[in-house]
Design a protein around this motif. Sequence first.
Motif, PDB file in Angstrom:
ATOM      1  N   THR A  18     -51.975  83.673  74.091  1.00 39.93           N
ATOM      2  CA  THR A  18     -51.251  83.349  72.854  1.00 39.93           C
ATOM      3  C   THR A  18     -51.171  81.840  72.660  1.00 39.93           C
ATOM      4  OG1 THR A  18     -49.920  85.363  73.070  1.00 39.93           O
ATOM      5  CG2 THR A  18     -49.086  83.665  71.589  1.00 39.93           C
ATOM      6  N   ARG A  19     -50.932  81.124  73.748  1.00 38.95           N
ATOM      7  CA  ARG A  19     -50.914  79.658  73.639  1.00 38.95           C
ATOM      8  C   ARG A  19     -52.269  79.123  73.178  1.00 38.95           C
ATOM      9  NH1 ARG A  19     -49.374  76.952  78.958  1.00 38.95           N
ATOM     10  NH2 ARG A  19     -51.615  76.915  79.300  1.00 38.95           N
ATOM     11  N   LEU A  20     -53.352  79.707  73.723  1.00 35.27           N
ATOM     12  CA  LEU A  20     -54.691  79.323  73.273  1.00 35.27           C
ATOM     13  C   LEU A  20     -54.893  79.699  71.807  1.00 35.27           C
ATOM     14  CD1 LEU A  20     -56.779  80.357  76.412  1.00 35.27           C
ATOM     15  CD2 LEU A  20     -56.562  78.043  75.489  1.00 35.27           C
ATOM     16  N   GLY A  21     -54.326  80.848  71.404  1.00 38.62           N
ATOM     17  CA  GLY A  21     -54.437  81.278  70.017  1.00 38.62           C
ATOM     18  C   GLY A  21     -53.771  80.325  69.043  1.00 38.62           C
ATOM     19  N   PHE A  22     -52.731  79.631  69.494  1.00 38.87           N
ATOM     20  CA  PHE A  22     -52.040  78.654  68.642  1.00 38.87           C
ATOM     21  C   PHE A  22     -52.733  77.290  68.645  1.00 38.87           C
ATOM     22  CE2 PHE A  22     -48.197  81.402  68.880  1.00 38.87           C
ATOM     23  CZ  PHE A  22     -47.855  81.376  67.533  1.00 38.87           C
ATOM     24  N   THR A  23     -53.532  76.982  69.670  1.00 42.28           N
ATOM     25  CA  THR A  23     -54.051  75.609  69.828  1.00 42.28           C
ATOM     26  C   THR A  23     -55.566  75.492  69.794  1.00 42.28           C
ATOM     27  OG1 THR A  23     -53.951  75.857  72.247  1.00 42.28           O
ATOM     28  CG2 THR A  23     -52.049  74.849  71.175  1.00 42.28           C
ATOM     29  N   SER A  24     -56.302  76.630  69.750  1.00 42.48           N
ATOM     30  CA  SER A  24     -57.771  76.563  69.839  1.00 42.48           C
ATOM     31  C   SER A  24     -58.398  76.389  68.463  1.00 42.48           C
ATOM     32  CB  SER A  24     -58.308  77.832  70.507  1.00 42.48           C
ATOM     33  OG  SER A  24     -57.902  77.883  71.849  1.00 42.48           O
ATOM     34  N   HIS A 117     -58.329  67.477  59.047  1.00 44.37           N
ATOM     35  CA  HIS A 117     -59.430  66.611  59.488  1.00 44.37           C
ATOM     36  C   HIS A 117     -59.202  66.147  60.926  1.00 44.37           C
ATOM     37  CE1 HIS A 117     -62.821  63.957  59.173  1.00 44.37           C
ATOM     38  NE2 HIS A 117     -62.083  62.900  59.466  1.00 44.37           N
ATOM     39  N   GLY A 118     -57.942  65.867  61.263  1.00 44.33           N
ATOM     40  CA  GLY A 118     -57.628  65.488  62.644  1.00 44.33           C
ATOM     41  C   GLY A 118     -57.963  66.594  63.628  1.00 44.33           C
ATOM     42  N   LEU A 119     -57.718  67.847  63.246  1.00 39.77           N
ATOM     43  CA  LEU A 119     -58.040  68.978  64.128  1.00 39.77           C
ATOM     44  C   LEU A 119     -59.548  69.142  64.294  1.00 39.77           C
ATOM     45  CD1 LEU A 119     -55.364  71.545  62.901  1.00 39.77           C
ATOM     46  CD2 LEU A 119     -55.312  70.131  64.950  1.00 39.77           C
ATOM     47  N   LYS A 120     -60.306  68.801  63.251  1.00 36.51           N
ATOM     48  CA  LYS A 120     -61.765  68.827  63.382  1.00 36.51           C
ATOM     49  C   LYS A 120     -62.233  67.786  64.408  1.00 36.51           C
ATOM     50  CE  LYS A 120     -62.970  70.437  58.711  1.00 36.51           C
ATOM     51  NZ  LYS A 120     -63.673  70.050  57.463  1.00 36.51           N
ATOM     52  N   LYS A 374     -56.432  63.695  81.773  1.00 33.78           N
ATOM     53  CA  LYS A 374     -56.100  65.085  82.167  1.00 33.78           C
ATOM     54  C   LYS A 374     -54.846  65.624  81.470  1.00 33.78           C
ATOM     55  CE  LYS A 374     -59.351  64.862  85.359  1.00 33.78           C
ATOM     56  NZ  LYS A 374     -60.671  65.437  85.124  1.00 33.78           N
ATOM     57  N   LEU A 375     -54.668  65.261  80.207  1.00 35.27           N
ATOM     58  CA  LEU A 375     -53.514  65.775  79.461  1.00 35.27           C
ATOM     59  C   LEU A 375     -53.784  67.216  79.023  1.00 35.27           C
ATOM     60  CD1 LEU A 375     -52.647  62.653  77.281  1.00 35.27           C
ATOM     61  CD2 LEU A 375     -51.457  63.470  79.311  1.00 35.27           C
ATOM     62  N   PRO A 376     -52.741  68.054  78.899  1.00 33.14           N
ATOM     63  CA  PRO A 376     -52.943  69.443  78.471  1.00 33.14           C
ATOM     64  C   PRO A 376     -53.561  69.500  77.077  1.00 33.14           C
ATOM     65  CG  PRO A 376     -50.714  69.115  79.319  1.00 33.14           C
ATOM     66  CD  PRO A 376     -51.341  67.756  79.204  1.00 33.14           C
ATOM     67  N   PRO A 377     -54.418  70.517  76.818  1.00 32.76           N
ATOM     68  CA  PRO A 377     -55.079  70.620  75.504  1.00 32.76           C
ATOM     69  C   PRO A 377     -54.112  70.659  74.336  1.00 32.76           C
ATOM     70  CG  PRO A 377     -56.124  72.113  77.075  1.00 32.76           C
ATOM     71  CD  PRO A 377     -54.924  71.526  77.761  1.00 32.76           C
ATOM     72  N   TRP A 378     -52.929  71.277  74.512  1.00 36.11           N
ATOM     73  CA  TRP A 378     -52.004  71.366  73.371  1.00 36.11           C
ATOM     74  C   TRP A 378     -51.499  69.995  72.945  1.00 36.11           C
ATOM     75  CZ3 TRP A 378     -46.928  69.770  73.833  1.00 36.11           C
ATOM     76  CH2 TRP A 378     -46.407  69.665  75.129  1.00 36.11           C
ATOM     77  N   ILE A 379     -51.360  69.064  73.917  1.00 37.15           N
ATOM     78  CA  ILE A 379     -50.942  67.697  73.565  1.00 37.15           C
ATOM     79  C   ILE A 379     -52.058  67.010  72.772  1.00 37.15           C
ATOM     80  CG2 ILE A 379     -50.469  65.398  74.515  1.00 37.15           C
ATOM     81  CD1 ILE A 379     -48.855  66.704  76.707  1.00 37.15           C
ATOM     82  N   VAL A 380     -53.310  67.258  73.197  1.00 38.26           N
ATOM     83  CA  VAL A 380     -54.458  66.676  72.499  1.00 38.26           C
ATOM     84  C   VAL A 380     -54.525  67.216  71.065  1.00 38.26           C
ATOM     85  CG1 VAL A 380     -56.972  66.415  72.527  1.00 38.26           C
ATOM     86  CG2 VAL A 380     -55.698  66.413  74.686  1.00 38.26           C
ATOM     87  N   VAL A 381     -54.262  68.525  70.891  1.00 39.83           N
ATOM     88  CA  VAL A 381     -54.292  69.135  69.559  1.00 39.83           C
ATOM     89  C   VAL A 381     -53.220  68.520  68.654  1.00 39.83           C
ATOM     90  CG1 VAL A 381     -53.854  71.275  68.281  1.00 39.83           C
ATOM     91  CG2 VAL A 381     -55.318  71.321  70.300  1.00 39.83           C
ATOM     92  N   ILE A 382     -52.001  68.389  69.174  1.00 46.37           N
ATOM     93  CA  ILE A 382     -50.911  67.819  68.371  1.00 46.37           C
ATOM     94  C   ILE A 382     -51.220  66.354  68.021  1.00 46.37           C
ATOM     95  CG2 ILE A 382     -48.484  67.105  68.438  1.00 46.37           C
ATOM     96  CD1 ILE A 382     -47.944  69.654  70.098  1.00 46.37           C
TER      97      ILE A 382
END
Length: 394
Positions: A18-24, A117-120, A374-382
């Motif tokens: 679910t976390r991946l579903g929100f951030t992928s 655009h940032g998410l792209k 090595k930051l978590p992917p969700w931080i990179v997405v935000i």
Amino acid sequence: MNQKVSFKSLMEILFISTRLGFTSFGGPVAHLGYFHEEYIRRRKWLDEKTYSDLVALCQFLPGPASSQVGMGIGILRGGILGGILAFIGFTLPSVIALILFALLLQGVGIGESGWIHGLKIVAVAVVAHAILGMASKLTPDIKRKTIALLALVATLLWQTAFIQVGVILISALIGFLLYKQHKDENASFTRVPISKTIAVVSLLIFFGLLIILPIIREMTSLNWIALFDSFYRSGSLVFGGGHVVLPLLEREFVPTGWLSEEEFLAGYGAAQAVPGPLFTFAAYLGAVISGWKGGLLATFAIFLPAFLLIVGTLPFWNSLRQNAKVKGALMGVNAAVVGILIAAFYHPIFTSSILEPTDFAFAALLFSMLVYWKLPPWIVVITGAIGGWLLSLL
């Protein structure tokens, strides 16, 4: 085979998926990168070889390859229920978002928003990281580097789904010829918690529905049967992932009057804006045609073939990949997958995301956050979403 899976393990599968579903964000190629980072690098649920072989298997199957990889990881971790939970977690966030778009935001232009655009740009960083990791493992020698190069050139020059399927098949043949005598000292055996009987039943259901649904559709005038048949057939006959299913869905629903061209394109814009698999575009279409119930029915119908196929093939997977000749073919396919990923990285991911020097600089920052810091992917997405919005103000 009958080993019980704990409730805690199942909840872990649901929570992480679910976390991946929100951030992928970023489409199927990016999803493979997110899966690799979360399931392989961080949690070590599978080893590198098992993951790469699973990706190769899903490239062979019709349907959304990245979603099938996610289902396969869930099944290997927690049986059929684990696969269902992995699918629900990864898919539900975008399904809910797209049904809401259909009900509340039809026709609203969101495609040019800065945060999108940032998410792209996030997808550029994620896919680059995934390619580097997979290339080092899957193309260690000059022969496989050459297969990857040829796959890259072919898929860039001739951008059709048929070319991608052809590249995979030809690469399998080349791998078979080059590596049929290859001795693999790191051969691995993966426990698959599904019986071969269940697998055969699953394959029979897959082919049975493909044959029977059009017949029932002709014999009845029920809208929900017609809807189910159209989405099930679209999910069954597509190779190459989410972007390839769009023309199929357009031909199924726009000329027949189920929805207008404008409604279709508005939904396509919305689908680009949400995380998770692009196949959830079906949720939007179903909701436009028949409300939220139609959205859920369409989602179930378009993903059902993918689930039946992965359940139907996984129990035979170990015996196939232990066979020297099949292993050779898989080595060729894995190398081709690297080339296909690089081609997809260039177009459409890089070409639609990096439009200015500032975009490239921001992508380099996000890549460094992911790979070096090595930051978590969700931080990179935000960070990507906020940074894209700020860049749009400049």
